[in-house]
Each structure stands twice: as structure tokens, then as C-alpha cells.
Design a protein around this motif. Structure first.
Motif, short mmCIF file in Angstrom:
data_model
loop_
_atom_site.label_atom_id
_atom_site.label_comp_id
_atom_site.label_asym_id
_atom_site.label_seq_id
_atom_site.Cartn_x
_atom_site.Cartn_y
_atom_site.Cartn_z
N ALA A 334 0.85 -1.21 0.00
CA ALA A 334 0.00 0.00 0.00
C ALA A 334 0.88 1.24 0.00
N PRO A 335 1.67 1.46 -1.06
CA PRO A 335 2.55 2.64 -1.09
C PRO A 335 1.72 3.93 -1.09
N GLY A 336 2.15 4.86 -0.26
CA GLY A 336 1.46 6.15 -0.17
C GLY A 336 0.32 6.17 0.81
N ALA A 337 -0.11 5.02 1.35
CA ALA A 337 -1.21 4.98 2.31
C ALA A 337 -0.72 5.39 3.69
N PRO A 338 -1.57 6.08 4.46
CA PRO A 338 -1.15 6.45 5.83
C PRO A 338 -1.00 5.20 6.70
N ILE A 339 -0.03 5.25 7.59
CA ILE A 339 0.28 4.10 8.45
C ILE A 339 0.21 4.55 9.90
N SER A 340 -0.34 3.69 10.72
CA SER A 340 -0.43 3.97 12.15
C SER A 340 0.23 2.82 12.90
N VAL A 341 1.19 3.16 13.78
CA VAL A 341 1.87 2.18 14.63
C VAL A 341 1.51 2.49 16.08
N ALA A 342 1.04 1.48 16.79
CA ALA A 342 0.61 1.66 18.18
C ALA A 342 1.29 0.62 19.07
N LEU A 343 1.79 1.11 20.21
CA LEU A 343 2.35 0.24 21.26
C LEU A 343 1.54 0.49 22.52
N ARG A 344 0.71 -0.49 22.91
CA ARG A 344 -0.16 -0.34 24.07
C ARG A 344 0.29 -1.32 25.16
N TYR A 345 0.69 -0.77 26.28
CA TYR A 345 1.13 -1.58 27.42
C TYR A 345 -0.09 -1.88 28.28
N GLU A 346 -0.68 -3.03 28.06
CA GLU A 346 -1.84 -3.47 28.83
C GLU A 346 -1.38 -4.06 30.16
N PRO A 347 -2.31 -4.33 31.08
CA PRO A 347 -1.89 -4.88 32.39
C PRO A 347 -1.14 -6.20 32.30
N ASP A 348 -1.47 -7.04 31.32
CA ASP A 348 -0.85 -8.37 31.27
C ASP A 348 -0.03 -8.62 30.02
N SER A 349 -0.05 -7.72 29.06
CA SER A 349 0.68 -7.97 27.81
C SER A 349 0.87 -6.67 27.05
N LEU A 350 1.79 -6.73 26.11
CA LEU A 350 2.05 -5.62 25.19
C LEU A 350 1.36 -5.90 23.87
N VAL A 351 0.61 -4.92 23.36
CA VAL A 351 -0.06 -5.03 22.08
C VAL A 351 0.66 -4.15 21.08
N VAL A 352 1.18 -4.77 20.02
CA VAL A 352 1.85 -4.06 18.93
C VAL A 352 0.93 -4.11 17.73
N GLU A 353 0.56 -2.93 17.21
CA GLU A 353 -0.40 -2.88 16.12
C GLU A 353 0.12 -1.97 15.02
N VAL A 354 0.06 -2.45 13.80
CA VAL A 354 0.43 -1.68 12.61
C VAL A 354 -0.75 -1.76 11.65
N ALA A 355 -1.31 -0.60 11.32
CA ALA A 355 -2.47 -0.54 10.42
C ALA A 355 -2.22 0.49 9.35
N ASN A 356 -2.59 0.16 8.14
CA ASN A 356 -2.48 1.11 7.04
C ASN A 356 -3.83 1.28 6.37
N GLY A 357 -4.04 2.46 5.82
CA GLY A 357 -5.28 2.74 5.11
C GLY A 357 -5.21 2.24 3.68
N PRO A 358 -6.25 2.45 2.91
CA PRO A 358 -6.24 2.03 1.51
C PRO A 358 -5.28 2.88 0.68
N VAL A 359 -4.90 2.36 -0.45
CA VAL A 359 -4.02 3.08 -1.37
C VAL A 359 -4.76 4.31 -1.88
#
Length: 575
Positions: A334-359
Motif C-alpha cells: 500500500a505505497p502512499g497509504a497512511p500508516i499507524s503504529v501503536a504500542l499499548r502496554y496493557e496490564p498483562d501484555s504488550l499489544v503491537v499494532e500496525v495498520a495502514n489505510g487504503p491506497v
């Protein structure tokens, strides 16, 4: 003397004895109970048979001593028990147990055969001698036959069963040792082959990928100082050069893992930048991935939430790889699409999320992305090894989302799934090799159970049950056959030695001998043995036959002379 070294003498005598004994307490209790039972049975039977308490006490003491030493002196106890069993009926249970111990403890076949043959001879001889002293009604030959059959069924069969059981256990132990040796040798051969293959792969990676990355670094370095480039182009070339240098460092690290400390071949070229230490990669260095993507012109946002908590090294590295793989896939697909990277430290685990929008619409078409199709599968395996998971799915707006859930601690050191192609940092080949080298002489251990099939086939419980069933079947068949033979012999004796009162009355003095004998059973009987020594005197020159009426304990006598019945008499059976 120190108080802690003073021997404890206030403990009970039983505790001190059992503490010094190589046997467990349950074994000691069992031996004591068995000795008491055998001695009690011998004394009880001897009292009933002989009626004197002194002899019964002596027999009980002898049986107890023989029972206690039957394991250490199996042949001697077998011989003494065989002789004692021939003279004392209460010693038969001891003889059975002595035979069971002797069968498994007399190792040499010749000695075992000699011991059982001598015991057989002693038992039969003493049984026959005792029957003769008691003036038994049974003939000595039949007494010997019965004694021999009893010895075979009650002594020889248990001895053979015990010997079979001991030999089978010895065979199983030898097979297990041999199988374990084969497994160790196979693991050593597999470890050597794996090491050679890893060295070959490392050499190929260094020669091919290393050369190409070195060329990229050289050309981008030369292009970066080209005066014809604009500042924007020079910045992009610098990013490419730094990416190639980073790829070179990662390649050297992977090659080092594959080599496992083996020195590189002589003459192999190195890059001056090889001396640089590899950069630690974890959740804290995701910012560098985001900055590199922004420098390449991508719109990337980074969001952090929650209190930062430390992760295990393998989980921290997995978080970095999830973010890296998500950004790489977004750039490729998806070249040119906006990308969101999130690091959420939950009480019991770390959530790593990478999401991109449409081209974006109107974006220039890019060449098809080159993908090996193994990135997401490798991420899932990494997460599974540290106790986490990876989820991928398209978003409602046409984009794509990659999320990983990683625990803060625990979950490491889980077994590799069969066919897995990726490993975590703490579960790589180097870790396996170092652990195995420290524990098993440098051989790579097989994490599976190579003896499971062997143990299932050669299960001790199944084989013991089979051996006991065969032994029980032999004993039952022998006892049934001996009992059937004994019953038939007893029935024949009863038929040939008994008549009814009507038969006795039907015979008259002066009747022909042939006519009278036609009414009487033929042959002799053990039931009438010795009847000629009691009752009225025998007629002069007459041959007499004696018969019993078992219901009334009456003896019938018929005497013949000159082909006629010359006398008959009845009297009470006093034998």
C-alpha cells in the motif's frame, strides 16, 4: 564433639535398623509378614499332623530362618526346603517361595539344573520314606509318582516362571541400554550434520547476499557525494545507504548464529564496518523504524499508551519484528497509504499494532511487490514461542491491520512446533547448541521422546501380565490334569475294592469259584490292603479276597480252595 555431630541414640531400635537397611520399609514389612505366615502355617500343620508342640516350634523356627535367607542362599535353601518338604507337610509353602527365589537368583543353568534335580531326589525320597514309616495304604511306587508330580507342579513350574521373568527383565534392560546408546549416537551424527549444513548456509549467505549488499553500500555511497543530486535526492540516497549497512549488520549476525562460533574460512573478505556492534532491537527502538519510514516519504504515526514495562528478551525482539514486518508490508502493498503504529502496554501484555489505510486514488502505479510469503508465518511462530499470538485482517475501509499480543514474562522455552521455520532470539540454534553442549557432550538433543514406541511395545506391565498368565495357565492345566488322574485312580480303587451286602449274601458256601468271582470286582485294591491281618483266622490252604462296604465300615471275606468257596466272613474294619 559438636552437638550436631552427636549420634542420635534416643531413636527407636526399629528406626535405626530401617535407616541402615538398603530395603525400603514396605519391603521389610512384607518380608516379616511373609516369614510369620510361612512359619505359622508350618507350625499349625505340624501340630495337626504330629500333635507335639516342641516339634512344631522347631519346624516354625527353621522355616522362619530359611525364609529370611532364601534370597542370599537360594540353592542351599532350595535343597533344605526340598528335604524338609518331603518330611514335613507344613513346609510346602516355604518350598514354593524358595523355588521362586532360586529360579531368578541362580544364574548358571547347570547349577540351577543340579539344584532342582537334587531337590527333586531329596523330596521324593523323603516323602516315600515317610509314607513307608507311616504304613500308608498307597504303594510306594504310587507315593513316589504323586510326590514327583507335586514337586513338578509346585516347585519346578514356579522356578521356571521366576527364571523367565528375571531373564525377560534382563533382556528389557539390555534393550533399553542399547536403544539409548543408539539414540545418543544418532543425536551426535545429526548434530554434526546440522552443524555442517549451518556452516554451508552461512557461507552461501555471506558469499551471495553479502556481496550484493556490499555493492549497494558502495554505489549508494558514491552516489551520495554526486554534486548533480539535489538535497532531497541526496537524503534519499543516504537512507538507502544506511539501510544497506543495517541489512549487512543483520546478515552478519544471522551468519554468526549459523556458524555457532566457528571461525570464518581463511581468506574470506570482510567489510571494515564489520567491527561495529549490532544494534539492539526491541520495543524501545521502534521509533527508529518509524523515523526511517518517514524519511522515505511515508506518512507514519506512532502512538504509545500505558506504563512502559520490561519484556523478556525474546518477546522484546518479537515486538520489534512485528512492527518491522507491518511497516514493510505497508510499504510494499500500500505505497502512499497512511500508516499507524501503536504500542499499548496493557496490564498483562504488550499489544503491537500496525495498520495502514487504503491506497490513495490517483497514486502512481508501483511494480508488483516481491514477497516470499513467509513473513507473517514467521511472526506467528515467534509470538507462539514467547506465549503470544499474531492477528491479521483487512480493515473496513480497505486497509490492512497487523496486531501482536506479547506477554511480559513467562511463555518462553516452549517446544518448537513440528515444521516451524522461524525461531525466537532465545530459541535459536545457538541457544540449543550451547545448552546441549553443556549437558550432553556437544550433541544436539532430540526434544521428542524417541523411546515412546519402544516403551509401548516392550511395556513391562504387559509382559509381566503375559508371563504370569502363561505361568498360571501351565499351573492350572497341570493341577487339573493331576487331579483328574488322581480322581480316576481313586474311582478305580473304590470300584475294585467295594461290594454291597446283597452281593455278599448271594454267594453260598460250596459255590463254584468261577461263579462267585463273576459276581465280584476283579483285581486288587488299596482300600483292602492289610485286611488279611485282622478278622477271623484264614482257612488252611485257602486263597482269600477282601472287599469293603464303605457305608458301614464292614469287611467281606471270600476264601476259595479246590475251585470252590469254602468260607466267607464279615467283620468290622479297624484300619
Amino acid at each position: 564433639m559438636d552437638a550436631t555431630q552427636t549420634p542420635r541414640t534416643d531413636r527407636p531400635l526399629w528406626s535405626r535398623l530401617t535407616a541402615a537397611s538398603p530395603w525400603p520399609r514396605r519391603r521389610i514389612v512384607g518380608e516379616v509378614v511373609l516369614t510369620l505366615v510361612l512359619a505359622g502355617l508350618a507350625a499349625l500343620v505340624d501340630v495337626v499332623d504330629d500333635g507335639t508342640g516342641v516339634r512344631a516350634g522347631a519346624v516354625a523356627l527353621g522355616v522362619a530362618v530359611l525364609s529370611l535367607v532364601r534370597r542370599s542362599l537360594p540353592a542351599t535353601v532350595l535343597l533344605i526346603s526340598s528335604a524338609l518338604g518331603g518330611a514335613v507337610a507344613g513346609a510346602t509353602p516355604l518350598l514354593i517361595y524358595a523355588s521362586w527365589s532360586a529360579g531368578s537368583r541362580i544364574m548358571r543353568p547347570g547349577r540351577a539344573l543340579a539344584a532342582y534335580a537334587a531337590g527333586f531326589a531329596l523330596n521324593v525320597a523323603l516323602t516315600t520314606h515317610d509314607a513307608a514309616d507311616r504304613e500308608s495304604r498307597l504303594p510306594l511306587l504310587m507315593t513316589a509318582v504323586l510326590a514327583a508330580g507335586s514337586f513338578l507342579a509346585l516347585v519346578v513350574v514356579p522356578g521356571l516362571a521366576s527364571r523367565y521373568r528375571a531373564q525377560r527383565h534382563a533382556l528389557l534392560d539390555a534393550l533399553r541400554r542399547h536403544n539409548a546408546q543408539l539414540v545418543r549416537e544418532q543425536a551426535m551424527v545429526a548434530g554434526q550434520a546440522r552443524l555442517l549444513e549451518r556452516q554451508r548456509i552461512a557461507q552461501d549467505m555471506h558469499d551471495s547476499l553479502g556481496h550484493q549488499l556490499a555493492l549497494i553500500a558502495v554505489h549508494t555511497g558514491a552516489l551520495e557525494v554526486d554534486p548533480d543530486l539535489s538535497d532531497r535526492q541526496r537524503e534519499g540516497v543516504g537512507i538507502l545507504r544506511e539501510a544497506s549497512r543495517t541489512a549487512m549488520r543483520e546478515l552478519r549476525e544471522a551468519v554468526g548464529i549459523l556458524r555457532d562460533g566457528v571461525a570464518a574460512p581463511a581468506g574470506q573478505g570482510t567489510d571494515p564496518s564489520d567491527a561495529e556492534a549490532p544494534t539492539a532491537r526491541g520495543a524501545a527502538t521502534v521509533d527508529g523504524l518509524v523515523e526511517a519510514s518517514r524519511a522515505a516519504g511515508a506518512a507514519v504515526e506512532l502512538h504509545r499508551s500505558g506504563a512502559v514495562r520490561p519484556l523478556a528478551p525474546a518477546a522484546d525482539h518479537a515486538a520489534y519484528r512485528i512492527a518491522q514486518e507491518g511497516l514493510t508490508n505497508a510499504h510494499k502493498h500500500a505505497p502512499g497509504a497512511p500508516i499507524s503504529v501503536a504500542l499499548r502496554y496493557e496490564p498483562d501484555s504488550l499489544v503491537v499494532e500496525v495498520a495502514n489505510g487504503p491506497v490513495p486514488s490517483g497514486a502512481p502505479a508501483s511494480p508488483p511487490a516481491v514477497s516470499g510469503g513467509q513473513g507473517l508465518a514467521g511472526l506467528r511462530e515467534r509470538a507462539r514461542l514467547v506465549g503470544g499470538m499474531v492477528h491479521t485482517a483487512p480493515t473496513p475501509d480497505g486497509g490492512f491491520r497487523l496486531a501482536g499480543v506479547l506477554p511480559y514474562s513467562g511463555g518462553e522455552a516452549r517446544p518448537h512446533r513440528e515444521g516451524a521455520t522461524s525461531v525466537a532470539q532465545d530459541e535459536d540454534f545457538r541457544g540449543q547448541w550451547e545448552q546441549d553442549a553443556a549437558g550432553d557432550g556437544g550433541a544436539v538433543k532430540d526434544r521428542s521422546d524417541p523411546q515412546r514406541e519402544f516403551a509401548a511395545i516392550m511395556s513391562s506391565k504387559k509382559k509381566v501380565a503375559l508371563g504370569c498368565a502363561v505361568t498360571a495357565a501351565v499351573l492350572i492345566v497341570g493341577v487339573v490334569a493331576l487331579g483328574a488322574w488322581g480322581l480316576k485312580a481313586l474311582w478305580d480303587e473304590v470300584e475294585s475294592g467295594t461290594i454291597s451286602a446283597s452281593t455278599y449274601k448271594s454267594a453260598k458256601i460250596g459255590d463254584a469259584e468261577a461263579d462267585v468271582k463273576a459276581k465280584l470286582p476283579g483285581g486288587s485294591s488299596l482300600l483292602t490292603d492289610g485286611q488279611d491281618r485282622q478278622g477271623p483266622p484264614l482257612p488252611e490252604g485257602a486263597a482269600c479276597r477282601h472287599y469293603l462296604d464303605v457305608d458301614d465300615d464292614i469287611v467281606y471275606r471270600f476264601c476259595f480252595r479246590d475251585g470252590k468257596l469254602v468260607a466267607k466272613a464279615t467283620y468290622k474294619d479297624e484300619l
